[in-house]
Scaffold this active site. Structure first.
Site, PDB file in Angstrom:
ATOM      1  N   PHE A  11       1.271  -5.065   1.430  1.00  0.00           N
ATOM      2  CA  PHE A  11       1.562  -3.494   2.442  1.00  0.00           C
ATOM      3  C   PHE A  11       1.455  -2.030   1.139  1.00  0.00           C
ATOM      4  O   PHE A  11       0.381  -0.897   1.177  1.00  0.00           O
ATOM      5  CB  PHE A  11       3.041  -3.461   2.863  1.00  0.00           C
ATOM      6  CG  PHE A  11       3.538  -1.899   3.816  1.00  0.00           C
ATOM      7  CD1 PHE A  11       2.257  -0.626   4.106  1.00  0.00           C
ATOM      8  CD2 PHE A  11       4.353  -1.775   2.730  1.00  0.00           C
ATOM      9  CE1 PHE A  11       2.999   0.737   4.037  1.00  0.00           C
ATOM     10  CE2 PHE A  11       4.910  -0.662   4.068  1.00  0.00           C
ATOM     11  CZ  PHE A  11       4.233   0.478   3.851  1.00  0.00           C
ATOM     12  N   ASP A  31      -2.908 -12.625  -5.785  1.00  0.00           N
ATOM     13  CA  ASP A  31      -1.824 -12.121  -4.411  1.00  0.00           C
ATOM     14  C   ASP A  31      -2.080 -14.091  -4.329  1.00  0.00           C
ATOM     15  O   ASP A  31      -3.414 -14.337  -4.724  1.00  0.00           O
ATOM     16  CB  ASP A  31      -2.961 -11.132  -4.155  1.00  0.00           C
ATOM     17  CG  ASP A  31      -1.313 -11.201  -2.715  1.00  0.00           C
ATOM     18  OD1 ASP A  31      -1.483 -11.791  -1.555  1.00  0.00           O
ATOM     19  OD2 ASP A  31      -1.104  -9.911  -2.693  1.00  0.00           O
ATOM     20  N   ASP A  45     -11.628  -7.023  -8.229  1.00  0.00           N
ATOM     21  CA  ASP A  45     -11.858  -8.645  -8.757  1.00  0.00           C
ATOM     22  C   ASP A  45     -10.595  -9.200  -7.968  1.00  0.00           C
ATOM     23  O   ASP A  45      -9.413  -8.718  -8.636  1.00  0.00           O
ATOM     24  CB  ASP A  45     -11.629  -8.319 -10.526  1.00  0.00           C
ATOM     25  CG  ASP A  45     -11.725  -9.550 -10.804  1.00  0.00           C
ATOM     26  OD1 ASP A  45     -11.979 -10.316 -10.150  1.00  0.00           O
ATOM     27  OD2 ASP A  45     -11.718  -9.502 -12.346  1.00  0.00           O
ATOM     28  N   SER A 114      14.164  -1.513  -6.090  1.00  0.00           N
ATOM     29  CA  SER A 114      14.522  -1.069  -4.828  1.00  0.00           C
ATOM     30  C   SER A 114      14.936   0.272  -4.900  1.00  0.00           C
ATOM     31  O   SER A 114      16.430  -0.315  -5.143  1.00  0.00           O
ATOM     32  CB  SER A 114      15.334  -2.558  -4.121  1.00  0.00           C
ATOM     33  OG  SER A 114      15.858  -1.597  -3.060  1.00  0.00           O
ATOM     34  N   TYR A 139      18.261 -10.004  -3.423  1.00  0.00           N
ATOM     35  CA  TYR A 139      17.370  -9.401  -3.973  1.00  0.00           C
ATOM     36  C   TYR A 139      18.081  -8.381  -4.898  1.00  0.00           C
ATOM     37  O   TYR A 139      17.380  -8.086  -5.418  1.00  0.00           O
ATOM     38  CB  TYR A 139      16.683  -9.064  -2.175  1.00  0.00           C
ATOM     39  CG  TYR A 139      15.804  -7.843  -2.403  1.00  0.00           C
ATOM     40  CD1 TYR A 139      14.044  -8.343  -2.189  1.00  0.00           C
ATOM     41  CD2 TYR A 139      16.292  -7.313  -2.356  1.00  0.00           C
ATOM     42  CE1 TYR A 139      13.525  -7.120  -2.027  1.00  0.00           C
ATOM     43  CE2 TYR A 139      14.620  -5.901  -2.861  1.00  0.00           C
ATOM     44  CZ  TYR A 139      13.386  -6.347  -2.086  1.00  0.00           C
ATOM     45  OH  TYR A 139      12.477  -5.306  -2.222  1.00  0.00           O
ATOM     46  N   LYS A 143      16.215  -7.901  -8.705  1.00  0.00           N
ATOM     47  CA  LYS A 143      15.440  -6.506  -9.148  1.00  0.00           C
ATOM     48  C   LYS A 143      16.408  -5.527  -9.933  1.00  0.00           C
ATOM     49  O   LYS A 143      15.386  -5.234 -11.014  1.00  0.00           O
ATOM     50  CB  LYS A 143      15.499  -5.539  -8.374  1.00  0.00           C
ATOM     51  CG  LYS A 143      14.510  -5.939  -6.548  1.00  0.00           C
ATOM     52  CD  LYS A 143      13.762  -5.921  -6.948  1.00  0.00           C
ATOM     53  CE  LYS A 143      12.375  -5.763  -5.660  1.00  0.00           C
ATOM     54  NZ  LYS A 143      11.160  -5.729  -6.052  1.00  0.00           N
ATOM     55  N   ILE A 198      17.990  -1.237  19.001  1.00  0.00           N
ATOM     56  CA  ILE A 198      18.802  -0.466  17.261  1.00  0.00           C
ATOM     57  C   ILE A 198      20.700  -0.883  17.408  1.00  0.00           C
ATOM     58  O   ILE A 198      21.373  -0.775  18.160  1.00  0.00           O
ATOM     59  CB  ILE A 198      19.157   0.888  17.406  1.00  0.00           C
ATOM     60  CG1 ILE A 198      17.925   1.148  17.884  1.00  0.00           C
ATOM     61  CG2 ILE A 198      20.134   1.108  16.793  1.00  0.00           C
ATOM     62  CD1 ILE A 198      18.244   3.028  17.513  1.00  0.00           C
TER      63      ILE A 198
HETATM   64  N1  LIG Z   1       8.496  -2.455   1.780  1.00  0.00           N
HETATM   65  C1  LIG Z   1       9.445  -2.007   1.309  1.00  0.00           C
HETATM   66  O1  LIG Z   1      10.739  -1.773   2.131  1.00  0.00           O
HETATM   67  C2  LIG Z   1       9.957  -2.150   0.069  1.00  0.00           C
HETATM   68  C3  LIG Z   1      10.970  -1.467   0.113  1.00  0.00           C
HETATM   69  C4  LIG Z   1      11.444  -1.190  -1.669  1.00  0.00           C
HETATM   70  C5  LIG Z   1      10.737  -1.676  -3.107  1.00  0.00           C
HETATM   71  N2  LIG Z   1       9.828  -2.851  -2.204  1.00  0.00           N
HETATM   72  C6  LIG Z   1       9.179  -3.907  -2.378  1.00  0.00           C
HETATM   73  O2  LIG Z   1       7.622  -3.249  -3.281  1.00  0.00           O
HETATM   74  C7  LIG Z   1       6.660  -4.887  -3.236  1.00  0.00           C
HETATM   75  C8  LIG Z   1       5.809  -4.369  -2.047  1.00  0.00           C
HETATM   76  O3  LIG Z   1       6.748  -4.870  -0.843  1.00  0.00           O
HETATM   77  P1  LIG Z   1       5.335  -4.528  -0.099  1.00  0.00           P
HETATM   78  O4  LIG Z   1       6.408  -4.297   1.237  1.00  0.00           O
HETATM   79  O5  LIG Z   1       4.118  -4.333  -0.246  1.00  0.00           O
HETATM   80  O6  LIG Z   1       5.706  -6.343   0.295  1.00  0.00           O
HETATM   81  P2  LIG Z   1       4.627  -7.170   1.089  1.00  0.00           P
HETATM   82  O7  LIG Z   1       5.108  -8.036   1.920  1.00  0.00           O
HETATM   83  O8  LIG Z   1       3.303  -6.647   1.940  1.00  0.00           O
HETATM   84  O9  LIG Z   1       3.361  -7.199  -0.358  1.00  0.00           O
HETATM   85  C9  LIG Z   1       4.247  -8.609  -0.756  1.00  0.00           C
HETATM   86  C10 LIG Z   1       2.182  -9.128  -1.403  1.00  0.00           C
HETATM   87  O10 LIG Z   1       2.809 -10.379  -2.594  1.00  0.00           O
HETATM   88  C11 LIG Z   1       2.290 -11.276  -2.022  1.00  0.00           C
HETATM   89  N3  LIG Z   1       3.219 -12.619  -2.311  1.00  0.00           N
HETATM   90  C12 LIG Z   1       4.668 -12.491  -2.087  1.00  0.00           C
HETATM   91  N4  LIG Z   1       5.514 -13.838  -2.924  1.00  0.00           N
HETATM   92  C13 LIG Z   1       4.032 -14.170  -3.790  1.00  0.00           C
HETATM   93  C14 LIG Z   1       4.000 -14.992  -4.622  1.00  0.00           C
HETATM   94  N5  LIG Z   1       4.714 -16.328  -4.842  1.00  0.00           N
HETATM   95  N6  LIG Z   1       2.400 -14.785  -5.313  1.00  0.00           N
HETATM   96  C15 LIG Z   1       1.379 -14.732  -5.181  1.00  0.00           C
HETATM   97  N7  LIG Z   1       1.900 -13.701  -3.970  1.00  0.00           N
HETATM   98  C16 LIG Z   1       2.672 -13.455  -3.686  1.00  0.00           C
HETATM   99  C17 LIG Z   1       2.355 -11.191  -0.685  1.00  0.00           C
HETATM  100  O11 LIG Z   1       1.239 -11.798  -0.409  1.00  0.00           O
HETATM  101  C18 LIG Z   1       2.004  -9.908  -0.304  1.00  0.00           C
HETATM  102  O12 LIG Z   1       0.750  -9.086  -0.435  1.00  0.00           O
HETATM  103  C19 LIG Z   1       7.792  -5.693  -3.210  1.00  0.00           C
HETATM  104  O13 LIG Z   1       8.408  -6.219  -5.545  1.00  0.00           O
HETATM  105  C20 LIG Z   1       9.279  -5.119  -2.921  1.00  0.00           C
HETATM  106  O14 LIG Z   1      10.226  -6.086  -2.762  1.00  0.00           O
HETATM  107  C21 LIG Z   1       9.828  -3.188  -0.774  1.00  0.00           C
END
Ligand SMILES: NC(=O)c1ccc[n+]([C@@H]2O[C@H](COP(=O)([O-])OP(=O)(O)OC[C@H]3O[C@@H](n4cnc5c(N)ncnc54)[C@H](O)[C@@H]3O)[C@@H](O)[C@H]2O)c1
Length: 309
Positions: A11, A31, A45, A114, A139, A143, A198
């Site tokens: 995302f 990924d 790439d 986070s 988690y 972090k 909710i």
């Molecule tokens: N979405 C939130 O609310 C939020 C808030 C704060 C921080 N974050 C952090 O931001 C980062 C991205 O979050 P996001 O919401 O885009 O998550 P997401 O799950 O959409 O994206 C994470 C990506 O990492 C890949 N991935 C996961 N485990 C893997 C592994 N073992 N090997 C290779 N690839 C792997 C997944 O395939 C995915 O494409 C994360 O570190 C998350 O902790 C997210």
């Protein structure tokens, strides 16, 4: 810049990739999976593998000068189920990444931490970067542990790093049928004519940031020379779930029924971040209003529905 985005098909990562491409940088993504909502992009790439596959990860680091680390193998809600897995797959594997960055003299590592979990229950609002950190889930602990190792690797080996602590991001390419991201999940239920669920009375307050604004902040964290290393990235304002539902009604013109359920013990009542440091040191500010962001997210969800019909 020759950038490696770890988790670039997720995302937030996919929006960061867009930002890097728009700025003319060379981009490699590492990924486990392809992007869920888009076809592969020309000019990127792509390297596929598990973060724990050290050979593949090392190959992906060849010729890279900037690493964005957005892989996380757990979610806040589920991370307590298996803390040993959380530590192994995130902390231990990130230590390998840090060692590689040092031995390859990588110019910059940006780590996505986070803002929603590492502070725990805030003593004062808004929460600044130097507030106490008392995470209440595995988690948040992993972090924070990675943040500490980044500081150690800087101290011992001169690794250059920046940490971003995002609040609650929302926007296109967040799973509307998932378990994370209240705005996307609520909009998904509205689109499917299901009631919004909710837990509690809806007065829980969070800091919602539109994903493009967050990606812009992560980009600035890599490119601005600032003495500080840790930045909150949020909207800087709090909205209750009830306010979000109201905004959803206004933007979508739908009824948006709500079913209130029993309160959950782990929901911290109020969190929103102080973003003054990022505004000043990174020359960054969120520019998307809540209504605009909800409108863009709704467009994405409606388009998704049309594709699936
Ligand atoms: N979405 C939130 O609310 C939020 C808030 C704060 C921080 N974050 C952090 O931001 C980062 C991205 O979050 P996001 O919401 O885009 O998550 P997401 O799950 O959409 O994206 C994470 C990506 O990492 C890949 N991935 C996961 N485990 C893997 C592994 N073992 N090997 C290779 N690839 C792997 C997944 O395939 C995915 O494409 C994360 O570190 C998350 O902790 C997210």
């Amino acid at each position: 810049m020759i950038a490696l985005v770890l988790g670039g098909n997720g995302f937030i990562g996919s929006h960061l990739v867009d930002k890097l491409l728009a700025k003319g940088h060379r981009v490699r993504v590492f990924d486990k999976y392809e992007e869920h909502y888009r076809r592969p992009l020309a000019g990127v790439d792509y390297r596929f593998g598990d973060f724990g596959n050290r050979g593949l990860l090392a190959d992906a680091l060849d010729d890279i000068d900037t690493v964005f680390h957005l892989i996380n193998t757990t979610l806040p809600k589920t991370s307590n189920d298996d803390p040993a897995f959380d530590v192994q797959s995130n902390v231990i594997e990130t230590l390998f990444l840090l060692e590689q960055c040092v031995s390859r003299k990588i110019g910059k590592l940006v780590f996505t931490s986070s803002g929603g979990t590492i502070y725990g229950r805030p003593a004062a609002l808004p929460i600044a970067e130097d507030s106490p950190t008392e995470p209440e889930c595995s988690y948040g602990i992993t972090k924070l542990t990675i943040e500490k190792y980044l500081a150690l690797f800087n101290h011992l080996y001169g690794l250059d790093y920046t940490i971003v602590r995002p609040s609650n991001p929302y926007g296109s390419r967040q799973n509307p049928a998932g378990i994370q991201g209240a705005i996307s999940v609520f909009l998904g239920r509205v689109a499917r004519n299901e009631p919004i669920e909710i837990w509690g009375d809806g007065e829980v307050v969070r800091d919602y940031i539109y994903v493009d604004d967050l990606a812009a902040g992560i980009y600035k964290a890599a490119t601005m020379a600032a003495p500080e290393r840790i930045f909150n990235l949020g909207s800087g304002a709090g909205h209750s779930l009830n306010q979000i539902v109201e905004a959803i009604r206004t933007v979508t013109g739908r009824d948006a029924r709500v079913e209130y359920r029993a309160k959950r013990a782990f929901d911290v009542p109020q969190i929103y971040l102080d973003i003054a440091l990022a505004r000043k040191a990174l020359d960054w500010a969120p520019v998307t209003s809540l209504e605009t962001g909800i409108g863009k997210t709704w467009q994405f969800i409606e388009e998704l529905q049309r594709r699936n019909d």
